[in-house]
Design an enzyme around this catalytic site. Structure first.
Site, short mmCIF file in Angstrom:
data_model
loop_
_atom_site.label_atom_id
_atom_site.label_comp_id
_atom_site.label_asym_id
_atom_site.label_seq_id
_atom_site.Cartn_x
_atom_site.Cartn_y
_atom_site.Cartn_z
N TYR A 136 6.89 5.97 19.95
CA TYR A 136 5.82 6.93 20.23
C TYR A 136 5.91 7.54 21.64
O TYR A 136 4.91 7.98 22.18
CB TYR A 136 4.45 6.25 20.06
CG TYR A 136 4.07 5.96 18.61
CD1 TYR A 136 5.01 5.98 17.59
CD2 TYR A 136 2.77 5.66 18.28
CE1 TYR A 136 4.66 5.70 16.28
CE2 TYR A 136 2.40 5.38 16.97
CZ TYR A 136 3.35 5.41 15.97
OH TYR A 136 3.00 5.14 14.67
N LYS A 187 11.68 -5.61 13.19
CA LYS A 187 12.62 -5.27 12.11
C LYS A 187 14.02 -5.50 12.68
O LYS A 187 14.88 -4.62 12.62
CB LYS A 187 12.36 -3.82 11.68
CG LYS A 187 13.06 -3.40 10.42
CD LYS A 187 12.59 -4.11 9.17
CE LYS A 187 13.46 -3.71 7.98
NZ LYS A 187 13.49 -4.71 6.92
N ASP A 220 8.35 -5.98 7.08
CA ASP A 220 8.14 -5.78 5.64
C ASP A 220 7.59 -7.06 5.00
O ASP A 220 6.72 -7.01 4.12
CB ASP A 220 9.42 -5.29 4.94
CG ASP A 220 10.68 -5.97 5.44
OD1 ASP A 220 10.58 -6.84 6.33
OD2 ASP A 220 11.77 -5.65 4.94
N ASP A 244 0.70 0.06 14.34
CA ASP A 244 -0.12 1.15 13.82
C ASP A 244 -0.33 0.97 12.31
O ASP A 244 -1.45 1.03 11.79
CB ASP A 244 0.62 2.47 14.12
CG ASP A 244 -0.25 3.69 13.92
OD1 ASP A 244 -1.41 3.53 13.52
OD2 ASP A 244 0.25 4.80 14.17
N ASP A 248 -3.76 -0.65 10.00
CA ASP A 248 -4.47 0.14 8.99
C ASP A 248 -4.58 -0.66 7.69
O ASP A 248 -5.60 -0.62 7.01
CB ASP A 248 -3.78 1.48 8.76
CG ASP A 248 -4.30 2.56 9.70
OD1 ASP A 248 -5.00 2.19 10.67
OD2 ASP A 248 -4.02 3.75 9.49
#
Ligand code: ATP
Length: 349
Positions: A136, A187, A220, A244, A248
């Site tokens: 970001y 990851k 994941d 992020d 959510d």
């Protein structure tokens, strides 16, 4: 020397932000009347009126004179570029170096959880999302734009200092709040360079907290496990993009976006506290906005100002309201935004 009262910059912003912040202010005045609240007219209206987003003098006043920013939401269909939101919200996160995005996933009413058979004791997690690095940072570029050979690149920028401080914040918080499990998620099987730095620093910092169980999951797998067995988790620390997305998912586990709160924090400095939801133009001005995320956000801000007992009172009062269906329509209740606040204030006594 007498300690001055905490000073809060209140930025209602746009859409339902204006409505929920007004209710949040009522709660703050009730619980902490000594707080000094100053309102700032920043948001889409101001931008459309005179082109102002976050003026430098305001930026510096907040930095030098305030303890926290209490922000509603930013976003307005009349400003399709969303430039004011980017400059106020992302500008604050990056320019004040608010490297911790702290977002609880806390289920208060079992009926609000979409998972079968899970209750409040199963869903009680604090997520530490790195807030200033990763994917970001807008480092990257576009080559041969608008041609068939167009190339776009977005760099994942990660520093050892940045990784270390967010991991340390997670362990510190766990330690201070009696939690015994910290899970780091990345990851690193696919993003090896960045992943190895996270892995290495996580091992080093975790070794300083031998009484806390340190574990790792690929993001994941974390997504699957949060749905299958959220009770596995107490504290999660992760990078900007994964945090992020995961938070959510977490917002839904706890009952929806109307209950999700967040803090953007740099310990010892000004913090920015905001409900997770946006300005929701579809319901703005109709008294339908749920102010509970804002109450919980106010609680988080108070805890960060050294008053954790007030946060506990807010959480417990919100829990009572949820269990009594004293909510706005999206959670099955019949109350308006301000009626929810009336009920909360009555509950707080
Ligand atoms: P953005 O995040 O881009 O500003 P937004 O404001 O349209 O987007 P979200 O906050 O993601 O949207 O919310 C999606 C929808 O959920 C809203 O359009 C609204 O209908 C509903 N919603 C969001 N927040 C609340 C709330 N506090 N109370 C009730 N409904 C809400």
């Amino acid at each position: 020397m007498q300690k001055r009262s905490p000073r809060i910059a209140v930025v209602p912003g746009d859409g339902i932000g204006v409505e929920v912040i007004a209710e949040g202010v009522r709660v703050l005045k009730h619980l902490a009347p000594d707080l000094e609240l100053e309102h700032f007219d920043l948001g889409a209206d101001r931008y459309l009126r005179d082109g102002v987003t976050l003026p430098d003098d305001v930026f510096m006043r907040w930095r030098d004179e305030f303890d926290a920013i209490f922000l509603g939401a930013l976003g307005d269909p009349r400003v399709p570029s969303n430039v004011h939101a980017k400059e106020i919200l992302l500008g604050s996160r990056f320019r004040y170096d608010l490297y911790i995005n702290q977002r609880p996933i806390r289920l208060l009413d079992a009926r609000k959880c979409p998972l079968k058979g899970k209750g409040p004791s199963d869903v009680d997690i604090m997520v530490f999302r790195e807030n200033t690095e990763g994917l970001y940072t807008a480092v990257g570029g576009v080559l041969k734009k608008d041609t068939p050979d167009e190339v776009a690149q977005e760099a994942c920028v990660v520093t050892r200092k940045g990784v270390e401080r967010i991991i340390r914040a997670a362990f510190e918080w766990a330690d201070a709040n009696g939690k015994r499990r910290v899970c780091m998620s990345d990851k690193s099987n696919a993003m090896r360079n960045v992943g190895q730095l996270w892995q290495k620093v996580f091992r080093i910092v975790a070794a300083e907290y031998p009484h806390i169980e340190a574990s790792h999951l690929y993001v994941d797998v974390l997504a699957m496990e949060l749905v299958r067995a959220p009770e596995r988790f107490e504290v999660i620390v992760t990078g900007n993009l994964f945090g992020d997305i995961i938070t959510d998912l977490g917002a839904i586990l706890q009952g929806g976006i109307g209950l999700a709160c967040s803090g953007n924090i740099h310990p010892g400095q000004l913090g920015l506290f905001e409900p997770v939801h946006g300005s929701a133009p579809d319901i703005a001005g109709q008294g339908k906005a749920n102010p509970m995320a804002t109450f919980l956000t106010a609680g988080m801000m108070l805890a960060n100002l050294g008053r954790p007992e007030l946060e506990v009172r807010i959480i417990e009062a919100v829990r009572v309201l949820l269990l009594a269906d004293q909510t706005t329509p999206e959670l099955g209740g019949t109350l308006t935004t301000s009626q929810v606040t009336d009920a909360l204030l009555e509950q707080l006594g």
